[in-house]
Design a protein around this motif. Structure first.
Motif, mmCIF file in Angstrom:
data_model
loop_
_atom_site.group_PDB
_atom_site.id
_atom_site.type_symbol
_atom_site.label_atom_id
_atom_site.label_comp_id
_atom_site.label_asym_id
_atom_site.label_seq_id
_atom_site.Cartn_x
_atom_site.Cartn_y
_atom_site.Cartn_z
ATOM 1 N N LEU A 1 30.569 1.205 4.805
ATOM 2 C CA LEU A 1 31.996 1.248 5.158
ATOM 3 C C LEU A 1 32.266 0.428 6.411
ATOM 4 O O LEU A 1 33.202 -0.357 6.471
ATOM 5 C CB LEU A 1 32.446 2.692 5.390
ATOM 6 C CG LEU A 1 32.670 3.560 4.160
ATOM 7 C CD1 LEU A 1 32.836 5.019 4.566
ATOM 8 C CD2 LEU A 1 33.890 3.097 3.395
ATOM 9 N N ILE B 1 39.776 9.828 -0.712
ATOM 10 C CA ILE B 1 40.328 9.320 0.556
ATOM 11 C C ILE B 1 40.530 7.813 0.477
ATOM 12 O O ILE B 1 41.573 7.284 0.835
ATOM 13 C CB ILE B 1 39.388 9.677 1.736
ATOM 14 C CG1 ILE B 1 39.439 11.185 1.998
ATOM 15 C CG2 ILE B 1 39.775 8.901 2.996
ATOM 16 C CD1 ILE B 1 38.430 11.668 3.014
ATOM 17 N N ILE B 2 39.503 7.100 -0.031
ATOM 18 C CA ILE B 2 39.571 5.641 -0.064
ATOM 19 C C ILE B 2 40.633 5.163 -1.056
ATOM 20 O O ILE B 2 41.381 4.227 -0.785
ATOM 21 C CB ILE B 2 38.185 5.047 -0.448
ATOM 22 C CG1 ILE B 2 37.133 5.421 0.588
ATOM 23 C CG2 ILE B 2 38.263 3.535 -0.606
ATOM 24 C CD1 ILE B 2 37.275 4.743 1.909
ATOM 25 N N LEU C 1 30.140 11.773 7.576
ATOM 26 C CA LEU C 1 29.193 11.765 6.462
ATOM 27 C C LEU C 1 27.760 11.861 6.986
ATOM 28 O O LEU C 1 26.932 12.593 6.427
ATOM 29 C CB LEU C 1 29.353 10.491 5.620
ATOM 30 C CG LEU C 1 30.654 10.365 4.819
ATOM 31 C CD1 LEU C 1 30.747 8.985 4.179
ATOM 32 C CD2 LEU C 1 30.738 11.444 3.751
ATOM 33 N N LEU D 1 26.561 5.232 3.096
ATOM 34 C CA LEU D 1 28.013 5.001 3.033
ATOM 35 C C LEU D 1 28.557 4.603 4.397
ATOM 36 O O LEU D 1 29.457 3.770 4.495
ATOM 37 C CB LEU D 1 28.720 6.258 2.518
ATOM 38 C CG LEU D 1 28.586 6.505 1.012
ATOM 39 C CD1 LEU D 1 29.072 7.907 0.651
ATOM 40 C CD2 LEU D 1 29.351 5.460 0.227
ATOM 41 N N GLY E 1 42.997 5.099 3.647
ATOM 42 C CA GLY E 1 41.996 4.602 2.708
ATOM 43 C C GLY E 1 42.380 3.226 2.191
ATOM 44 O O GLY E 1 41.566 2.302 2.126
ATOM 45 N N THR F 1 37.384 4.475 10.105
ATOM 46 C CA THR F 1 36.181 4.174 9.336
ATOM 47 C C THR F 1 34.936 4.728 10.035
ATOM 48 O O THR F 1 34.058 5.312 9.392
ATOM 49 C CB THR F 1 36.036 2.654 9.153
ATOM 50 O OG1 THR F 1 37.251 2.142 8.632
ATOM 51 C CG2 THR F 1 34.893 2.323 8.216
ATOM 52 N N LEU G 1 31.168 15.711 -1.599
ATOM 53 C CA LEU G 1 31.627 14.834 -0.514
ATOM 54 C C LEU G 1 31.904 13.406 -1.018
ATOM 55 O O LEU G 1 32.856 12.764 -0.593
ATOM 56 C CB LEU G 1 30.542 14.797 0.568
ATOM 57 C CG LEU G 1 31.023 14.657 2.001
ATOM 58 C CD1 LEU G 1 31.968 15.783 2.347
ATOM 59 C CD2 LEU G 1 29.833 14.655 2.940
ATOM 60 N N MET G 2 31.050 12.940 -1.922
ATOM 61 C CA MET G 2 31.275 11.597 -2.479
ATOM 62 C C MET G 2 32.598 11.563 -3.232
ATOM 63 O O MET G 2 33.345 10.582 -3.155
ATOM 64 C CB MET G 2 30.132 11.218 -3.429
ATOM 65 C CG MET G 2 28.830 10.910 -2.726
ATOM 66 S SD MET G 2 27.502 10.793 -3.927
ATOM 67 C CE MET G 2 26.100 11.185 -2.890
ATOM 68 N N ILE H 1 34.868 8.499 9.525
ATOM 69 C CA ILE H 1 34.369 8.888 8.200
ATOM 70 C C ILE H 1 32.854 8.709 8.134
ATOM 71 O O ILE H 1 32.123 9.608 7.700
ATOM 72 C CB ILE H 1 35.027 8.040 7.088
ATOM 73 C CG1 ILE H 1 36.519 8.342 7.000
ATOM 74 C CG2 ILE H 1 34.371 8.324 5.742
ATOM 75 C CD1 ILE H 1 37.219 7.519 5.925
ATOM 76 N N LEU I 1 35.331 11.484 -0.677
ATOM 77 C CA LEU I 1 35.446 10.156 -0.071
ATOM 78 C C LEU I 1 36.197 9.206 -0.992
ATOM 79 O O LEU I 1 37.073 8.458 -0.560
ATOM 80 C CB LEU I 1 34.051 9.588 0.236
ATOM 81 C CG LEU I 1 34.092 8.167 0.821
ATOM 82 C CD1 LEU I 1 34.579 8.201 2.256
ATOM 83 C CD2 LEU I 1 32.744 7.490 0.733
ATOM 84 N N ASP I 2 35.858 9.273 -2.282
ATOM 85 C CA ASP I 2 36.534 8.418 -3.252
ATOM 86 C C ASP I 2 38.038 8.682 -3.231
ATOM 87 O O ASP I 2 38.848 7.753 -3.266
ATOM 88 C CB ASP I 2 35.965 8.685 -4.653
ATOM 89 C CG ASP I 2 36.569 7.741 -5.673
ATOM 90 O OD1 ASP I 2 36.312 6.525 -5.550
ATOM 91 O OD2 ASP I 2 37.302 8.205 -6.564
#
Lengths: 316, 238
Positions: free
Chosen positions: A33, A181-182, A222, A29, A188, A215, A174-175, A218, A178-179
């Motif tokens: 990103l 956040i984005i 991660l 990721l 995001g 970015t 965490l995924m 993040i 992240l989704d």
């Protein structure tokens, strides 16, 4: 070559493939990103991961672990491991932001071409590897066993152990975060906008420098969390640990279509599974050969990756 | 005066694309800048938005020099652009694209519903396509989205870069009537166009740009009847 093992050990290989894939995904990721906002492969990303593994080790040393202790109870483990993860995430996250300022930002401001940034990336990677070679005496460093790795329960041939569960639950959590956040936060949105059309993003009021710094943060965080999971699962590190892991995560990102978040996740799990099954059939020594082979084949025949045709719609 | 550009020069390396032009936009006006490919029209809009830096000259907006304001902060000053090629975010839905027009506004949550209503009245098609990805829209729909998105930032000056480019004649008519409609809502417009006939009949005032210099200016209607301009830009001369 022994194909019968694929049948008899299917569940076990599948579980390990998913666990390894989850660790790859967190690192992939970061590649994807950063590629999205900068159109640049951050080749020093693997070293951000490596730095995280040593941060994990540092925490256990400060806590007085020598590696000869009995595994600790689940409550104490969770507190300790969360502490380790947070420290690794902070270390890797801030290192990634520093890397962006030192290695990329000045070149970008001067309007340097991408080749210069790529050279800068590789230079930063060499610097970090050699720095840690000196700092760590080129030795293998063992991570203390914090958690009892006896099987909790079995599913077919797969022994489900606590460390694998921690990695899977943590990585999927965490995924999901992240989704959110984005998709759901202002920054995001900024990342998506810069990835899709940087010039228009500026016209809409997006501060590109801020988005790029965020970015890298993040991606670094991660990678830091991934390094904690890696240490829990593999229990060892070395100054060059980032190289092969980085290549695997990079291959996963390319396999899924670089710049595409869902692609990076799919590519990571696919690569984790391919590595486990091919190791079982061909022997463990062939694992990295298979990885490199996939990388070369994807770049040769489908450089846009598995989800290449959908890249416009699905990108970030 | 809303926008005042004085003696502006812009270069790409050694090539001077704008060679010292002056123009202004008054409050409530549609001003058009007509010229052939490569005359420097897009360069001017990019410079006003801050994407390009001028080598000399002044850009005042509402009496204030905006050159020291970072490009991404200019939208908050009240200048927003629907760029050349429309600049749609292909992987965002129509609604998300419109919301990007609100990115800079601190109070965007309270303004969102009201402004969406306003945009959807102007462009009913966008409401129908709300949840579709921007990259899947037709050219005309993308142009509507690009203008609608710029309006979401509540600009006092709207910069439009070739809104008619690549559109079917029916859509071109529609876009220009919407531009006039936007003017009645109190937004001033600086319109850059190759389609001189449409642009001149729509605009209050016009400038003719040739290879980086303004060669003529006047009321849109007057220039529409100017023989030299008819010959060069309208294809109806001689």
């Amino acid at each position: 070559m022994d194909f019968s093992i694929v049948v008899s050990e299917f569940a076990s290989l599948f579980l390990d493939g998913i666990v390894v894939g989850a660790i790859y995904a967190l690192v992939a990721l970061g590649y994807t990103l950063v590629y999205g906002v900068l159109r640049l492969i951050n080749f020093a990303h693997s070293e951000i991961f490596m730095l995280g593994t040593f941060a994990c080790l540092g925490v256990t040393m400060l806590l007085g672990y020598t590696g000869y202790e009995e595994p600790i109870g689940i409550g104490l483990f969770l507190v300790t491991f969360i502490l380790i993860t947070v420290v690794a995430a902070v270390a890797s996250g801030s290192a990634a932001m520093l890397l962006e300022v030192v290695a990329y930002r000045r070149l970008r401001r001067k309007g340097a071409n991408r080749l210069s940034s790529l050279i800068s990336a590789i230079g930063a990677s060499f610097f970090l590897v050699e720095l840690f070679r000196l700092l760590t005496d080129s030795k293998d460093w063992d991570f203390p066993r914090l958690l009892d790795k006896n099987s909790l329960f079995e599913v077919s041939s797969a022994y489900v152990t606590a460390d694998k569960l921690v990695v899977l639950i943590g990585a999927f959590g965490l995924m999901f975060a992240l989704d959110r956040i984005i998709q759901g936060t202002r920054l995001g949105r900024g990342i998506r906008a810069v990835s899709q059309d940087e010039k228009t993003a500026v016209l809409m009021g997006v501060d590109v420098d801020k988005v790029i710094a965020f970015t890298f943060l993040i991606g670094g965080v991660l990678a830091g969390v991934a390094s904690a999971f890696y240490m829990l699962f593999y229990e060892a590190t070395k100054f060059n640990v980032g190289f092969l892991l980085g290549i695997s995560a990079f291959t996963a990102a390319v396999l899924g279509g670089i710049g595409n978040i869902r692609g990076a996740l799919a590519g990571s799990f696919a690569l984790g599974l391919i590595q486990q099954f091919s190791s079982a059939i061909l022997g463990y020594n062939w694992r990295d050969v298979v990885t490199f082979l996939i990388l070369v084949l994807v770049l040769l025949f489908k450089p846009t990756g598995l989800f290449g045709e959908a890249i416009q719609r699905a990108r970030v | 005066m809303l926008l005042e550009v004085k003696d502006l020069k812009v270069s790409y390396g050694k090539i001077e694309a704008i060679k010292g032009i002056s123009l202004n936009v008054n409050k409530g006006e549609i001003v058009t800048l007509v010229g052939a490919n490569g005359a420097g029209k897009t360069t001017l809009l990019k410079t006003i938005s801050g994407i390009l830096k001028p080598s000399a000259g002044v850009i005042n907006f509402e009496g204030k020099d905006i050159q020291s304001i970072a490009p991404h902060n200019r939208v908050l000053e009240g200048v927003c652009q629907a760029p050349e090629g429309r600049g749609i975010f292909p992987g965002m839905t129509v609604l998300e694209n419109l919301e990007m027009g609100k990115y800079a506004r601190p109070n965007w949550k309270n303004e969102l519903a009201e402004d969406l209503d306003r945009i959807y009245i102007l462009f009913p098609r966008l409401k129908e396509r709300q949840s579709q990805f921007g990259g899947t829209l037709s050219g005309g729909e993308q142009q509507m989205l690009s203008i609608g998105r710029a309006l979401m930032s509540r600009p006092r000056l709207l910069l439009l870069d070739e809104p008619s480019m690549g559109l079917a004649p029916m859509f071109i008519q529609q876009i220009f009537s919407i531009i006039r409609e936007i003017q009645t809502q109190g937004v001033s417009i600086l319109l850059v166009e190759q389609n001189a006939a449409q642009a001149l009949s729509c605009a209050n005032r016009a400038y003719i740009l040739e290879t980086g210099n303004i060669v003529k200016e006047g009321a849109g209607k007057d220039l529409l009847n100017d023989d030299a301009i008819k010959k060069a830009y309208l294809g109806t001369g001689a």
